[in-house]
Design an enzyme around this catalytic site. Structure first.
Site, short mmCIF file in Angstrom:
data_model
loop_
_atom_site.label_atom_id
_atom_site.label_comp_id
_atom_site.label_asym_id
_atom_site.label_seq_id
_atom_site.Cartn_x
_atom_site.Cartn_y
_atom_site.Cartn_z
N LYS A 40 -4.96 9.58 3.08
CA LYS A 40 -4.02 8.50 3.41
C LYS A 40 -2.57 8.96 3.55
O LYS A 40 -1.78 8.32 4.26
CB LYS A 40 -4.10 7.41 2.35
CG LYS A 40 -5.40 6.61 2.34
CD LYS A 40 -5.47 5.64 3.49
CE LYS A 40 -6.65 4.67 3.33
NZ LYS A 40 -6.69 3.65 4.40
N SER B 48 -5.71 -1.29 -1.92
CA SER B 48 -6.53 -1.22 -3.11
C SER B 48 -6.28 0.07 -3.89
O SER B 48 -6.81 0.27 -4.97
CB SER B 48 -8.02 -1.28 -2.73
OG SER B 48 -8.36 -0.18 -1.90
N GLY C 55 -11.64 0.42 6.95
CA GLY C 55 -11.02 -0.35 8.02
C GLY C 55 -11.07 0.36 9.36
O GLY C 55 -10.86 -0.26 10.41
#
Length: 316
Positions: A51, A75, A177
């Site tokens: 990320k 999250s 996602g």
């Protein structure tokens, strides 16, 4: 759509911030799977997951456009990444997390200097709150996957893979996602389209699988999968069209199969990978794909796990 040029530009923007993560191998794993398996170790990435790639690219773009405040709804891993790069750049950040967020990930967000606010249990509750705070403070909300700069940043994983394992015929990627896999698709299918890209979702978080079956974005209700980083309710407006056009296959894995992959990584390779990060390997170990694969690169997407909950993941 994110282009190969966008991904290459992102690589230049983020290279001083991120690690080029290594490729790990295991002869025992090769023997068990009946193919050569190369593990892309993004769990060893800065902040513990891939990320940081997309977050760094997006925050740098926002800062260049004048942003002086950043929010995110996450999250865990995206929130940690935003907190880290915002803190490094001296930009205040607030991360909106679910009320049942992973303790270890929340503590890491705070350690990187961002504030944390709890809000609901779903992204549908968190995102409006993050957008509201950004608007109130003349800031920028950066989503975890449905953002061109985020997708381009995640795609840099593929550029490294193409250099490290040029003979690979398949790349296997966990799907939440869709930011990571759409970035990888954008890079690979526009440079070496012969490489097959296979996505993997938990059986109980199969929103992308259902969406691909129906040919349109399809939402699901909440999920309790141990792969907490993959608990999205639907694929993104930007990510889904990329998957629909370019993805070679998407397979599902059970909670038991994810746990088995987690145990193998911990016991046999001595790598602590969170369940979400072990999901792609679970598919390879279970022989979920029917294509003939000789050399597969499996993305281990993250390693941020609450140590107090490892015993639960190790249970049968």
């Amino acid at each position: 759509m994110v282009s190969l040029a966008d991904v290459k530009k992102a690589q230049k923007e983020i290279q001083e911030t991120i690690h080029q993560t290594p490729i790990l191998t295991s002869s025992l794993l090769d023997e068990r799977c009946g193919m050569e398996v190369f593990l892309k170790a993004e769990h060893l990435q800065k902040t513990g997951s891939f990320k940081i790639r997309g977050a760094t690219n997006a925050v740098k773009q926002a800062a260049a456009a004048g942003a002086r405040f950043i929010t995110a709804a996450s999250s865990g891993n995206h929130g940690q990444a935003i907190a880290y790069i915002a803190g490094r750049m001296g930009i205040p950040a607030i991360i909106i997390v679910p009320e049942d967020a992973n303790r270890a990930k929340v503590e890491a967000i705070k350690a990187y200097g961002a504030k944390v606010e709890y809000c609901g249990l779903t992204s549908a509750e968190r995102i409006p709150r993050a957008e509201q705070l950004a608007e109130r403070n003349n800031g920028v909300y950066i989503p975890p996957y449905d953002h061109p700069a985020v997708i381009a940043g995640q795609g840099t994983v593929a550029l490294e893979i193409l250099e490290q394992v040029p003979e690979a015929d398949t790349i296997v990627v966990p799907v939440g996602g869709g930011g990571l896999i759409s970035g990888i698709l954008s890079a690979v299918k526009n440079s070496k389209p012969s490489i097959r890209i296979i996505g993997v979702e938990p059986e109980t978080a199969n929103d992308t699988f259902l969406s691909l079956q129906k040919g349109e974005i399809t939402a699901i209700s909440g999920t309790s999968t141990i792969a907490d980083g993959l608990r999205t309710s639907q694929p993104g407006d930007l990510t889904f069209p990329v998957l629909k056009e370019h993805l070679d296959d998407l397979v599902l894995v059970s909670e038991t199969e994810i746990k088995e992959a987690f145990r193998f990584l911990l016991e046999r390779t001595k790598q602590l990978v969170e369940p979400s990060g072990a999901t792609a390997l679970a598919a390879v170990m279970a022989g979920k794909n029917e294509m003939e694969i000789k050399k597969a690169v499996v993305v281990l997407s993250g390693g941020n796990i609450d140590l107090l909950k490892i015993s639960h993941v190790l249970e049968n």
